[in-house]
Structure formats: structure tokens, C-alpha cells
Scaffold this active site. Structure first.
Site, PDB file in Angstrom:
ATOM      1  N   ASN A   1       0.818  -1.217   0.000  1.00 45.80           N
ATOM      2  CA  ASN A   1       0.000   0.000   0.000  1.00 45.80           C
ATOM      3  C   ASN A   1       0.851   1.267   0.000  1.00 45.80           C
ATOM      4  OD1 ASN A   1       0.871  -0.006   2.627  1.00 45.80           O
ATOM      5  ND2 ASN A   1      -1.107  -0.515   3.514  1.00 45.80           N
TER       6      ASN A   1
ATOM      7  N   GLN B   1      -5.698   3.895  18.276  1.00 50.14           N
ATOM      8  CA  GLN B   1      -6.672   3.766  17.189  1.00 50.14           C
ATOM      9  C   GLN B   1      -7.683   2.688  17.553  1.00 50.14           C
ATOM     10  OE1 GLN B   1      -4.004   5.247  13.392  1.00 50.14           O
ATOM     11  NE2 GLN B   1      -4.581   3.141  13.495  1.00 50.14           N
TER      12      GLN B   1
ATOM     13  N   HIS C   1      -7.565   6.299   9.885  1.00 52.20           N
ATOM     14  CA  HIS C   1      -6.422   5.607   9.271  1.00 52.20           C
ATOM     15  C   HIS C   1      -6.895   4.837   8.031  1.00 52.20           C
ATOM     16  CE1 HIS C   1      -2.474   3.246  10.145  1.00 52.20           C
ATOM     17  NE2 HIS C   1      -2.582   3.598   8.890  1.00 52.20           N
TER      18      HIS C   1
HETATM   19  P1  NDP Z   1      10.487   1.771   4.321  1.00 52.88           P
HETATM   20  O1  NDP Z   1      11.056   0.742   5.242  1.00 52.88           O
HETATM   21  O2  NDP Z   1      10.514   1.565   2.864  1.00 52.88           O
HETATM   22  O3  NDP Z   1      11.174   3.168   4.592  1.00 52.88           O
HETATM   23  C1  NDP Z   1      11.433   3.665   5.858  1.00 52.88           C
HETATM   24  C2  NDP Z   1      12.573   4.647   5.699  1.00 52.88           C
HETATM   25  O4  NDP Z   1      12.748   5.303   6.959  1.00 52.88           O
HETATM   26  C3  NDP Z   1      13.897   3.994   5.359  1.00 52.88           C
HETATM   27  O5  NDP Z   1      14.430   4.645   4.228  1.00 52.88           O
HETATM   28  C4  NDP Z   1      14.725   4.243   6.610  1.00 52.88           C
HETATM   29  O6  NDP Z   1      16.067   4.486   6.309  1.00 52.88           O
HETATM   30  C5  NDP Z   1      14.135   5.522   7.107  1.00 52.88           C
HETATM   31  N1  NDP Z   1      14.391   5.841   8.509  1.00 52.88           N
HETATM   32  C6  NDP Z   1      14.396   4.995   9.554  1.00 52.88           C
HETATM   33  N2  NDP Z   1      14.648   5.679  10.686  1.00 52.88           N
HETATM   34  C7  NDP Z   1      14.790   6.975  10.338  1.00 52.88           C
HETATM   35  C8  NDP Z   1      15.078   8.157  11.058  1.00 52.88           C
HETATM   36  N3  NDP Z   1      15.252   8.110  12.381  1.00 52.88           N
HETATM   37  N4  NDP Z   1      15.189   9.321  10.379  1.00 52.88           N
HETATM   38  C9  NDP Z   1      15.038   9.356   9.037  1.00 52.88           C
HETATM   39  N5  NDP Z   1      14.762   8.251   8.300  1.00 52.88           N
HETATM   40  C10 NDP Z   1      14.633   7.076   8.935  1.00 52.88           C
HETATM   41  O7  NDP Z   1       8.989   2.005   4.850  1.00 52.88           O
HETATM   42  P2  NDP Z   1       7.722   2.523   4.042  1.00 52.88           P
HETATM   43  O8  NDP Z   1       8.096   3.720   3.270  1.00 52.88           O
HETATM   44  O9  NDP Z   1       7.072   1.395   3.364  1.00 52.88           O
HETATM   45  O10 NDP Z   1       6.783   2.934   5.255  1.00 52.88           O
HETATM   46  C11 NDP Z   1       7.173   3.954   6.168  1.00 52.88           C
HETATM   47  C12 NDP Z   1       6.210   3.968   7.342  1.00 52.88           C
HETATM   48  O11 NDP Z   1       4.954   4.409   6.875  1.00 52.88           O
HETATM   49  C13 NDP Z   1       5.944   2.587   7.951  1.00 52.88           C
HETATM   50  O12 NDP Z   1       6.901   2.272   8.931  1.00 52.88           O
HETATM   51  C14 NDP Z   1       4.577   2.767   8.541  1.00 52.88           C
HETATM   52  O13 NDP Z   1       4.686   3.178   9.877  1.00 52.88           O
HETATM   53  C15 NDP Z   1       3.958   3.876   7.723  1.00 52.88           C
HETATM   54  N6  NDP Z   1       2.855   3.367   6.900  1.00 52.88           N
HETATM   55  C16 NDP Z   1       1.639   3.961   7.024  1.00 52.88           C
HETATM   56  C17 NDP Z   1       0.576   3.513   6.298  1.00 52.88           C
HETATM   57  C18 NDP Z   1      -0.752   4.180   6.398  1.00 52.88           C
HETATM   58  O14 NDP Z   1      -1.754   3.565   6.043  1.00 52.88           O
HETATM   59  N7  NDP Z   1      -0.825   5.417   6.844  1.00 52.88           N
HETATM   60  C19 NDP Z   1       0.666   2.334   5.415  1.00 52.88           C
HETATM   61  C20 NDP Z   1       2.027   1.869   5.264  1.00 52.88           C
HETATM   62  C21 NDP Z   1       3.050   2.339   6.027  1.00 52.88           C
HETATM   63  P3  NDP Z   1      17.135   3.357   5.883  1.00 52.88           P
HETATM   64  O15 NDP Z   1      16.404   2.102   5.592  1.00 52.88           O
HETATM   65  O16 NDP Z   1      17.762   4.006   4.702  1.00 52.88           O
HETATM   66  O17 NDP Z   1      17.993   3.226   7.066  1.00 52.88           O
END
Ligand code: NDP
Length: 383
Positions: free
Chosen positions: A147, A313, A332
Site C-alpha cells: 500500500n 486507534q 487511518h
Molecule cells: P520503508 O522501510 O521503505 O522506509 C522507511 C525509511 O525510513 C527507510 O528509508 C529508513 O532508512 C528511514 N528511517 C528509519 N529511521 C529513520 C530516522 N530516524 N530518520 C530518518 N529516516 C529514517 O517504509 P515505508 O516507506 O514502506 O513505510 C514507512 C512507514 O509508513 C511505515 O513504517 C509505517 O509506519 C507507515 N505506513 C503507514 C501507512 C498508512 O496507512 N498510513 C501504510 C504503510 C506504512 P534506511 O532504511 O535508509 O535506514
């Protein structure tokens, strides 16, 4: 035979199934990084159906029946007398969704002595105590990428909704007609500084969708994107969240929830931002401090706050975000469009097929396995 407890959001108030607005959804064959969409051996639903609620059961009732397994589907998830808490002690598998999370706390996991698999139908497994899962050898998995684009689209919509003052204007279109009241807080996004926190799957998709708006795009992440991507999207990198927050007009949060991001947008961070900044949070509610957000909106330090993630939630009726000014919040929902449900229901089935067959689960779906963070979890939740 295994027992699975599936916690899903309640059915539509008007009954199930609803009358669908469209007859089909587009077929998506791969994700932007080239990885394939979920590929279970079969699905027992029609893509486009409402699968994420109790009667939808993620399209998995037949799968569990045919395997001779026990399936309990409920939306009653909170409190010691809930169906979830009652069914937990002999559950082998728990399936939950971030939209209606069954919080698998340490206490609850201690009651679930048979638990082997905690599966998130969606993305984000922070509702599971990952340390306990590691200690107990419980596998935690989710339907990575299912998603991400859905959330990215919702994010862009909410950025525009705030900056263009959409919600009050929509109300004026229904009841009354006052142009000045519509536009007294309306701006163009063009030329603004927009900052993305975490350029993961969702953050990168938001960057790509915003680039054509002729904004100045900023981002921060624990790992920098390649020089090619930075050049292609004309990105300004910041080494930390503090630097980004004070340099932009719009902040969009896409980092996972863990120690480093918990209550990241507190009073101090908010007061360092430009007056009249906007925050959009589709990551997790606990990455901000609710009372500090409401106070910043009241004082005018923030011009708007939107997103779809709350804590807990569902939120209680007196949650400060329900009544704070200039918000464009939704429940959400960003990651549970009918389009997304088809993918994460298929991803859930793919993971279950692997689990029952004892074959490897794709690394991109893994959060915890074999007593440690694994696959995607090793990147996203590493301290
Ligand atoms: P990814 O794992 O693809 O990306 C997460 C990114 O966050 C990575 O690039 C990681 O860096 C980076 N990161 C981790 N810690 C930090 C920090 N302290 N500061 C800056 N960057 C950081 O996840 P997604 O993009 O798929 O999803 C992100 C979040 O979105 C999920 O964890 C979830 O909580 C939320 N989400 C919400 C949804 C909704 O319905 N609202 C649905 C899906 C997800 P690196 O790996 O480079 O270290």
C-alpha cells in the site's frame, strides 16, 4: 491444525457487501523497485472487493477452511474482556492491520504461549512488541510495498488540501458561498520548500509525485539516496530532522515508529519551524506529540496538520486532534483503499502459504525471524 485470530475493522454501517462504485480495479504487476506484487498460489476473492473488514476476512475464509484450520475473525480488540484477548492464549497466528491494530503488547504476548506468526496485513508492525517477538522466536511479517503508493497518493492529497484550504472551501460549497472565507488561508504549493522525513518506499514515491509541482524538495534519511536520484529530482539533503524542519514550509513524515522517531515532533521541534508551517503525518501518530500539535495550531505556529495516523486507534472522542483548528485529518485509511486491499490480502495469503509449507518467506516481507530483526525489519527498525 492451526488457530488463527484475525483482527479487522468493523463492517460498513450500511451492511456487507457495499454497493461498489466501480466494477474493477487496474491490475498492477510490479512495484516501482521492480519487485513483484504478491504471488500466492491462488486467491479466492475478486480484486476490488472490500476485504479489510470482518465480513471480508481478507478473502481467506476458504483458505483456512480447506486447510482444516480454525479461524476467528473479530473487530473486538481492546480491553481484557475483548474477543481478541479471550482467543489469544491458544492462537498460533495473529493477523492484524495497522488501520485497526490489535496491539500485541508484552503482556498480551506473554498470554499467547503458542504464538508463532504475527502477520500485518499492510505495512508497519510497530503494534507488535518486536523485542518480545525476537526473544520468543515469533516470526513477524508484513506485506511490504502493498500500500506504499496508496499512502503516497493520500499524502499528496492532504498536502494540497491543507495548503489550498480545501476542507473549509468544500463546506462553503455545500452550505453558503463566501469566496473570501475560502481563500483567506489558501496558497499555491508552487515554490514552497517541502521536506520529506525518510525516503523509503513511501517517502520516495511522495518525492516523485511532488517533483512536477515545481517545489523545492528537501529530504532526510538515515541513508542518503544515490547522487543520480538526488540530481534527477533536484533534492536538498539534510543530515537530520532538526535541520530539515527549520528549513521548509511543509513537512511530510514517512519514518517508521521506533525509539528514534517516538514523539519526534514535540514542542521544541515545532517551535524551531517557520511560522505557518504544515505537517502531514501518514507514518504513525506517536511520532508527534498530540497536545503540542494542537497547541501549535491554536497559536498559529502551524498553519495546518493532516494525516491519517492516530494513537490509540480508534482515538477516544476527546482526542485533541478531533477538535483542533485547521486540520484535515482522516481516520487511518490511506493504505486501505480497495486497490491496496487486493494486494495486501494476496500478500497475507502468500506469507501464510509459506508458513504452512515451511518454505522461506520473501525477505522483503520479514520483520522478525529466527530471534532477530530480519529482511525489511533489519533496515526499518534497527536502533
Ligand atoms: P520503508 O522501510 O521503505 O522506509 C522507511 C525509511 O525510513 C527507510 O528509508 C529508513 O532508512 C528511514 N528511517 C528509519 N529511521 C529513520 C530516522 N530516524 N530518520 C530518518 N529516516 C529514517 O517504509 P515505508 O516507506 O514502506 O513505510 C514507512 C512507514 O509508513 C511505515 O513504517 C509505517 O509506519 C507507515 N505506513 C503507514 C501507512 C498508512 O496507512 N498510513 C501504510 C504503510 C506504512 P534506511 O532504511 O535508509 O535506514
Amino acid at each position: 491444525m492451526a488457530k488463527c485470530v484475525m483482527v479487522l475493522y468493523p463492517d460498513p454501517i450500511g451492511g456487507y457487501p457495499p454497493k461498489y462504485a466501480r466494477d474493477s480495479i487496474p491490475a498492477i504487476r510490479s512495484y516501482p523497485d521492480g519487485s513483484t506484487v504478491p504471488s500466492p498460489s491462488r486467491i479466492d476473492f475478486t480484486p476490488g472487493e472490500l476485504l479489510g473488514c470482518v465480513s471480508g476476512a481478507l478473502g481467506l475464509r476458504k483458505f483456512f477452511d480447506e486447510g482444516g484450520h480454525e479461524l476467528v475473525v473479530t473487530s473486538d480488540k481492546d480491553g481484557p474482556d475483548s474477543v481478541f484477548e479471550r482467543e489469544l492464549p491458544d492462537a498460533d497466528i495473529v493477523i492484524s492491520q495497522p488501520f485497526w491494530p490489535a496491539y500485541l503488547t508484552k503482556e498480551r504476548m506473554n498470554k499467547a504461549r503458542k504464538l508463532k506468526l504475527a502477520l500485518t496485513a499492510g505495512i508497519g508492525s510497530d503494534h507488535v512488541d518486536l523485542e518480545v517477538a525476537q526473544g520468543r522466536g515469533i516470526t513477524v511479517a508484513e506485506a511490504t510495498y502493498s500500500n506504499s503508493i496508496s499512502v503516497a497518493e493520500h499524502t499528496v492529497m492532504q498536502i494540497l488540501a491543507l495548503v489550498r484550504n480545501f476542507v473549509p472551501s468544500h463546506r462553503w460549497a455545500i452550505d453558503g458561498w463566501n469566496i473570501a472565507d475560502c481563500v483567506e488561508r489558501a496558497y499555491d504549493l508552487e515554490g514552497m520548500d517541502v521536506g520529506i522525513i525518510a525516503a523509503g518506499r513511501i517517502g520516495r514515491a511522495v518525492l516523485r509525485r511532488l517533483a512536477p509541482f515545481d517545489v523545492n524538495l528537501h529530504y532526510t534519511d538515515t541513508h542518503r539516496l544515490s547522487p543520480q536520484v538526488e540530481a534527477e529530482l533536484n533534492l536538498i539533503f539534510h543530515p537530520d530532522v532538526e535541520s530539515l524542519a527549520r528549513s521548509v514550509d511543509v513537512v511530510s513524515i514517512h519514518s517508521p515508529l521506533y525509539e528514534a522517531t517516538h514523539r519526534m515532533f514535540n514542542e521544541k521541534m515545532l517551535s524551531s519551524m517557520r511560522r505557518g508551517s504544515y505537517i502531514i503525518n501518514t507514518a504513525r501518530g506517536e511520532e508527534t506529540v498530540p497536545e503540542a500539535i494542537a497547541a501549535a495550531l491554536k497559536s498559529g505556529q502551524l498553519a495546518g496538520y493532516a494525516g491519517d495516523v492516530w494513537y490509540p486507534q480508534p482515538p477516544p472522542p476527546d482526542h485533541p486532534w478531533r477538535t483542533m483548528p485547521n486540520n484535515a485529518m482522516t481516520p487511518h485509511v490511506s493504505g486501505t483503499t480497495l486497490s491496496a486491499q487486493a494486494r495486501y490480502a494476496a500478500g497475507t495469503r502468500e506469507i501464510l502459504e509459506c508458513f504452512f509449507a515451511g518454505t522461506p518467506i520473501r525477505p522483503e516481507y520479514l520483520i522478525v525471524e529466527g530471534g532477530k530483526l530480519a529482511g525489511t525489519g533489519a533496515y526499518s527498525y534497527q536502533k
